[in-house]
Write an enzyme that holds these catalytic residues in place. Structure first.
Site, PDB file in Angstrom:
ATOM      1  N   THR A 130     -17.136   9.277  24.626  1.00 33.35           N
ATOM      2  CA  THR A 130     -16.148   9.831  25.548  1.00 33.35           C
ATOM      3  C   THR A 130     -15.983  11.339  25.426  1.00 33.35           C
ATOM      4  O   THR A 130     -16.159  11.906  24.341  1.00 33.35           O
ATOM      5  CB  THR A 130     -14.778   9.163  25.273  1.00 33.35           C
ATOM      6  N   GLU A 132     -13.268  12.657  25.241  1.00 35.61           N
ATOM      7  CA  GLU A 132     -12.161  12.869  24.301  1.00 35.61           C
ATOM      8  C   GLU A 132     -12.667  13.373  22.954  1.00 35.61           C
ATOM      9  O   GLU A 132     -11.897  13.893  22.146  1.00 35.61           O
ATOM     10  CB  GLU A 132     -11.362  11.578  24.110  1.00 35.61           C
ATOM     11  N   TYR A 155      -7.398   7.703  19.205  1.00 35.79           N
ATOM     12  CA  TYR A 155      -8.504   7.179  20.029  1.00 35.79           C
ATOM     13  C   TYR A 155      -9.745   8.057  19.871  1.00 35.79           C
ATOM     14  O   TYR A 155     -10.842   7.565  19.614  1.00 35.79           O
ATOM     15  CB  TYR A 155      -8.062   7.142  21.499  1.00 35.79           C
TER      16      TYR A 155
END
Ligand code: NAP
Ligand code: F7E
Length: 346
Positions: A130, A132, A155
């Site tokens: 991701t 992120e 996460y």
């Protein structure tokens, strides 16, 4: 050779699109689902009602935190491709359940890779990594495969573990294992507590007179939003190369949450007038003066990723990765789908 795919997270947004795509390509598709007190297979409804069900499409109970279950399933299914899409995927909620997020989103990947290693067949592996991972440092944008990681949430940190364990299994055991570093991708199937879907659902509910206003957190965050169906094709392409590698998938455009809200309301003919800033910011219908948006600090995160903006040139070059749906079309598609659903419930 018979192509057999195992998809973890098959009941999620991406899992459902990927399952449809692989069935169209002639694959036998197996999906891992969790047991729920109420069934949540809505996104798979079309497949479950199609002739594929129980002929080319099979569901199995399991969980990424249960390694014996994963070993048994891999040995039984003998997949040629595994797509690891299962995760506690909500960034905000990962601050509430950090330990579980680490178990499922992080160590779960290791459990699946170990199951594949023990099984020993030659199976290709896709890991749902991701944007992120980047953490959105302004000076690093646009972000590519070479941008340093700096995750900003439990996460993101869990996904960082999954990213590196995937690289490690590729290098240690010569497994064909890839990370798709995907920027945000959305669709009418997006979970209702992600910001895009929360906005498009609110627009539909407000138009139907069922919701007074929309309350959000940080309107200034910038995201690179693409269409989920375009991205699952990219995932598949990553597993069809001569050599395993990691790829960014993104649109190369970035927009604020505020722009998404403006565009969603504009699609139903409402121009918003914004006033104030920070938690005092509000948006009104420019014509009627009706309050339609305010800020609720409950939706702020302890740490925020302010800017995601991807550079997918490697995937465009090597995978011929293409985006069929742009930002405005994506917003329109999601609002239209929620308006249609809303009309159907009357
Ligand atoms: P999603 O809609 O939230 O779906 C997540 C899936 O994972 C669901 O099927 C969920 O099952 C399953 N799951 C959660 N915990 C599990 C566990 N412990 N064991 C087995 N299954 C579990 O996510 P998505 O948007 O499709 O994203 C797919 C993957 O890509 C995720 O790994 C996500 O982190 C990653 N990703 C997403 C984006 C994006 O913008 N969408 C971008 C980059 C990476 P239930 O239905 O039972 O809850
Ligand atoms: O937030 C802001 C929030 O939850 C987007 C996941 O698929 O993409 C997704 O993670 C932005 C953030 O997605 C609300 O603070 C404002 O800045 O839709 P989101 P996300 O956090 O970007 C990445 C790539 C993934 O990998 C993840 O799995 O919107 N925001 N107000 C809000 N966000 C939410 N959810 N709700 C609000 O009310």
């Amino acid at each position: 050779m018979k192509k057999i795919a195992l998809i973890t997270g098959v009941s999620g947004q991406d899992g459902s699109y990927l399952a449809e795509f692989l069935l169209e390509q002639g694959y036998e598709v197996h999906g891992l689902i969790r047991r729920h007190s109420t069934e949540n297979l809505d996104r798979l409804a079309d497949i479950l009602q199609s002739p594929y069900h129980k002929v080319k499409f099979f569901l199995h109970y399991g969980d990424l935190t249960d390694s014996s279950n994963l070993i048994r399933l891999v040995t039984q299914i003998k997949p040629t491709e595994v797509y690891n899409l299962a995760a506690q995927s909500h960034v905000g909620i990962s601050f509430e359940v950090p330990e579980y997020t680490a178990e499922a989103t992080g160590v779960g990947t290791l459990k699946l890779l170990e199951a594949l290693r023990l099984y020993g067949g030659s199976c290709r592996f896709y890991q749902a990594s991701t944007s992120e991972l980047f953490g959105g440092l302004e000076e690093t944008a646009p972000q590519s495969e070479n941008t340093p990681f700096y995750p900003k949430s439990p996460y993101g940190v869990a996904k960082l573990y999954s990213y590196w364990i995937t690289v490690n299994y590729r290098e240690s055991y010569q497994m064909y294992a890839c990370n798709g570093i995907l920027f945000n991708h959305e669709s009418p199937r997006r979970g209702e507590n992600f910001v895009t879907r929360k906005i498009t659902l609110a627009v539909a509910n407000i138009m139907a007179g069922k919701q007074e206003k929309l309350s959000l957190g940080n309107l200034n965050a910038k995201r690179d939003w693409g269409y989920a169906r375009d991205y699952v094709i990219g995932m598949w392409k990553m597993l069809q190369q001569d050599k395993a590698a990691d790829y960014v998938l993104a649109t190369g455009e970035t927009h604020t949450v505020r722009e998404f809200v403006e565009e969603a309301f504009a699609h139903v003919g409402i121009t918003l007038r914004f006033e104030g800033s920070g938690i005092e910011e509000k948006a009104y219908d420019a014509k009627t003066g009706r309050l339609l948006l305010d800020i609720n600090p409950e939706f702020y995160r302890p740490a925020e990723v302010e800017l995601l903006w991807g550079d997918a040139s490697k995937a465009e070059r090597e995978l011929d990765f293409k985006r069929e749906v742009g930002f405005k079309e994506l917003v329109a598609m999601m609002v239209d789908a929620d308006m249609k659903k809303e009309a159907g419930t009357k």
